[in-house]
Write a protein that holds these residues in place. Structure first.
Motif, PDB file in Angstrom:
ATOM      1  N   PRO A 273     -13.098   1.841 -68.593  1.00 41.11           N
ATOM      2  CA  PRO A 273     -12.520   2.709 -67.677  1.00 41.11           C
ATOM      3  C   PRO A 273     -12.054   1.741 -66.490  1.00 41.11           C
TER       4      PRO A 273
ATOM      5  N   VAL B 195     -15.265   2.807 -60.956  1.00 43.14           N
ATOM      6  CA  VAL B 195     -16.226   3.122 -62.163  1.00 43.14           C
ATOM      7  C   VAL B 195     -17.605   3.290 -61.962  1.00 43.14           C
TER       8      VAL B 195
ATOM      9  N   GLN C 193     -11.855   6.645 -61.721  1.00 45.23           N
ATOM     10  CA  GLN C 193     -11.903   7.897 -61.869  1.00 45.23           C
ATOM     11  C   GLN C 193     -11.143   8.913 -60.761  1.00 45.23           C
TER      12      GLN C 193
ATOM     13  N   GLN D 265     -11.248  10.436 -66.051  1.00 45.42           N
ATOM     14  CA  GLN D 265     -11.184   9.005 -66.333  1.00 45.42           C
ATOM     15  C   GLN D 265     -10.041   8.325 -66.924  1.00 45.42           C
TER      16      GLN D 265
ATOM     17  N   ALA E  14     -19.141   6.048 -64.476  1.00 43.56           N
ATOM     18  CA  ALA E  14     -18.489   5.830 -65.729  1.00 43.56           C
ATOM     19  C   ALA E  14     -19.331   4.962 -66.463  1.00 43.56           C
TER      20      ALA E  14
END
Length: 698
Positions: free
Chosen positions: A439, A525, A442, A452, A567
């Motif tokens: 990722p 993230v 977000q 994401q 994430a």
């Protein structure tokens, strides 16, 4: 929701193009305040705005008495930011509406908002008439030998008790303006002519006020209590707004904003005429505009849109700007003339570019590659047409990484200073050049749902030592990239805390104009927001930019910093254990570096000047204060030059030493002349050596 996300730092106007306007005889007629009434279209637009804010704004704030009070305070501040127009009697008359704005707006009743603005217009007319009478007939009565002082900032000052007290304030402000011009080198005849033209011009522009101006002001008082980037755009301003992403625009390349009576430069567009002139900087104030060889038109007190119209012009045409540099001491109106040629800001001009810094340490030669990334750009047209050779930030940086790798560089610095953002897609794809997969950012919407964005491609283009250099003007997409590099442990982030804009806007069409609406928020993230706080560097550099004046945290009603769940990602490496030692090595070098020593001394000096709450209206005292500042500045500069083995100066010659790298005329300057870039290279070499020591022990 229709519309498109806006990732750039929000300002009122960005690039300046097209043609100026000429005042007609009708526009010079006296303003009929009674004619300024809301139209049916405006009433409908206000109701639509209320509903859009209620349903879709990220903050989900209720329009109730509490918000009404905030709208009232915002509107008062918007109408009279320096408390120099309304009396306490006016404020007392308005106060009964403090908790009514919510009900009035829900009902589409714009009468109170219009009435308050018309009272402000009436006061402006009175002030202009009073000041013009003083300038035309009583200029020789002004006494510059008294002990009178005036507040530098009246934002929180008491309101004038009545009209008599208001006139005393106006007289003191006119006296201050005359004194500033005297100390800038103008004689009384020239001052009389300049101020006469200035205030008569302001009278003309006040007489041009339209119902649309009142409506936009009132609705924005409501919109901007939700957050500073939510904004109503009139049909005319909406037409000017979508100008940032094509990178093939004609103009001078400057982002402007109103600052009381002045037009202030907020940011210079990379590779634009303004930036390339090396004569303009952030927070410079534009006080005059001239077309070609025409006479300079004084624009102090003009509305922002009117200044923009005057600066606009066709490609290839010349324009001159009279500018008060931000580096002047407070109260110093000494200006300079900047010559520019309007032209297209093309993609290739803004493209990333590389250079190499050569450093010799302990008899060993090192080479640090530098990639300057002015913006996150993409040629959308070529991309959509399937052109395999379309230009973008990621493609250009990938190519430059390959070229630098072939030259066996020991590390790479990505320079994102003054990068105001751009394409979210490019921020994600650029991150992918330095991580394997995972990722990148977000996005949380007003419903709490988190989306994401990922780097979908496996593989790393460059996995060597990396630093990301940022400053206060690194915003939006720059912050997303820098935050990802920091979270993954992929790069050292060095410089200043970034701008702090971590929100997403979308343009919503109305029956009359448009609404720029905040509907989502960015998160790293790691789960940290980039909003308000920005990206805090691992190693900080000093800055003359005042974070109280520039950045998201300086904006009223800015949304707060917060966090969400992180994430799932795997850090590339662990740089944190090295930060303390890197900081010590940096501080040891900075303590001996003339440019760092100078910068810290300037920060302290300017903070001392900004702390002064009043300025004297005594000419001798004001002149002495200005001379003392310039003398201290010259001393600091000569200390810097002496330490560098250069000849000291006898005067500053209207040049701010700290901005030499921005304003230098020598086109042969290289990255090795940039003290902060060179120090970043040293820090990267420190990291390389520390990692080598750890690897050797292991």
């Amino acid at each position: 929701m229709k519309g498109f996300p806006l990732l750039r730092q929000s300002c009122l106007i960005a690039l300046l193009t097209l043609s100026g306007t000429v005042l007609s005889a009708e526009q010079n007629q006296a303003l009929d305040l009674d004619s300024l009434q809301p139209t049916r279209d405006q009433v409908i637009a206000s109701l639509n705005t209320v509903e859009l804010l209620r349903r879709h704004h990220y903050n989900r704030i209720r329009l109730d008495d509490a918000l009404s009070a905030q709208i009232y305070d915002t509107y008062i501040k918007q109408l009279d930011p320096q408390r120099s127009l309304f009396t306490q009697q006016d404020i007392d008359a308005f106060a009964g509406n403090r908790l009514r704005f919510d009900d009035l707006l829900k009902a589409g009743d714009l009468s109170v908002g219009f009435a308050m603005h018309k009272r402000q217009l009436q006061r402006v007319q009175q002030r202009l008439a009073f000041t013009l009478d003083l300038i035309d007939n009583k200029l020789d009565t002004l006494d510059f030998s008294s002990d009178q002082e005036i507040l530098v900032d009246r934002e929180d000052a008491p309101w004038a008790a009545d009209e008599q007290a208001l006139e005393q304030l106006w007289r003191a402000q006119a006296k201050d303006e005359v004194l500033r011009l005297k100390l800038a080198g103008k004689d009384m005849a020239g001052i009389k002519e300049l101020l006469g033209k200035r205030y008569r011009g302001q009278q003309i522009r006040i007489n041009q006020t339209r119902s649309e101006d009142l409506f936009q002001s009132y609705i924005n008082a409501m919109a901007q209590v939700y957050d500073p980037h939510t904004q109503y755009l009139s049909p005319e301003n909406a037409e000017n707004f979508d100008i940032n992403m094509s990178l093939s625009l004609e103009g001078i390349g400057a982002v402007l904003q109103s600052d009381n009576e002045y037009t202030r430069i907020v940011r210079l567009v990379p590779a634009g005429p303004a930036q390339r002139s090396q004569q303009l900087a952030t927070s410079d104030k534009i006080v005059g505009v001239a077309q070609g060889d025409d006479d300079m038109v004084d624009v102090v007190g003009w509305r922002l849109d009117e200044v923009v119209k005057l600066i606009r012009g066709p490609k290839g045409s010349p324009v001159r700007l009279e500018v008060i540099p931000a580096s002047n001491p407070p109260g110093d109106l000494t200006s300079r003339i900047v010559h520019l040629t309007r032209e297209a800001v093309k993609l290739e001009d803004q493209a990333a570019k590389s250079s190499i810094i050569n450093i010799n340490e302990q008899g060993h030669d090192y080479h640090i590659g530098v990639i300057e990334v002015p913006g996150f750009y993409i040629d959308f047209k070529a991309y959509r047409q399937g052109d395999p050779e379309y230009r973008s930030t990621t493609r250009d940086v990938r190519r430059l990484l390959g070229e630098l790798s072939k030259q066996n560089v020991d590390g790479i610095v990505l320079d994102l200073r003054n990068n105001g953002g751009g394409s979210l897609q490019e921020a994600t794809e650029l991150t992918g050049l330095f991580i394997d997969q995972g990722p990148t950012v977000q996005v949380r919407d007003s419903q709490g749902q988190v989306q994401q964005l990922d780097d979908p491609e496996a593989g790393i283009t460059y996995n060597g030592p990396l630093a990301v250099l940022v400053n206060r003007l690194s915003a939006s997409a720059s912050e997303i990239f820098a935050g990802a590099m920091q979270d993954y442990g992929r790069a050292l982030v060095i410089g200043e805390s970034t701008f702090g804009k971590g929100t997403v806007q979308s343009i919503q069409p109305l029956n009359h104009g448009e609404l720029k609406l905040t509907l989502a928020k960015f998160y790293r993230v790691s789960g940290q927001s980039t909003q308000h706080r920005g990206v805090v560097p691992d190693i900080s550099y000093p800055s003359l930019l005042d974070s109280k004046e520039i950045g998201e945290s300086a904006l009223p009603h800015a949304m707060p910093w917060d966090t969400i769940a992180p994430a799932r990602f795997r850090a590339s490496s662990q740089l944190q254990p090295f930060i303390t030692q890197l900081q010590k090595l940096h501080e040891a070098r900075a303590a001996k570096d003339p440019d760092f020593i100078y910068t810290l001394a300037r920060i302290n000096l300017d903070a001392e000047i900004r702390a002064q709450q009043t300025v004297p209206l005594n000419e001798a005292k004001r002149k002495q204060r200005q001379e003392d500042y310039e003398s201290r500045l010259l001393t600091l500069e000569n200390q810097r030059l002496t330490a560098r083995g250069e000849e000291p100066l006898t005067s500053l010659e209207n040049q701010d030493p700290l901005l030499d790298s921005n304003h230098a005329e020598d086109e042969k300057d290289t990255s090795e002349d940039d003290a902060f870039l060179v120090e970043t290279s040293h820090i990267l070499l420190d990291l390389l050596q520390l990692e080598h020591q750890v690897a050797t022990v292991d």
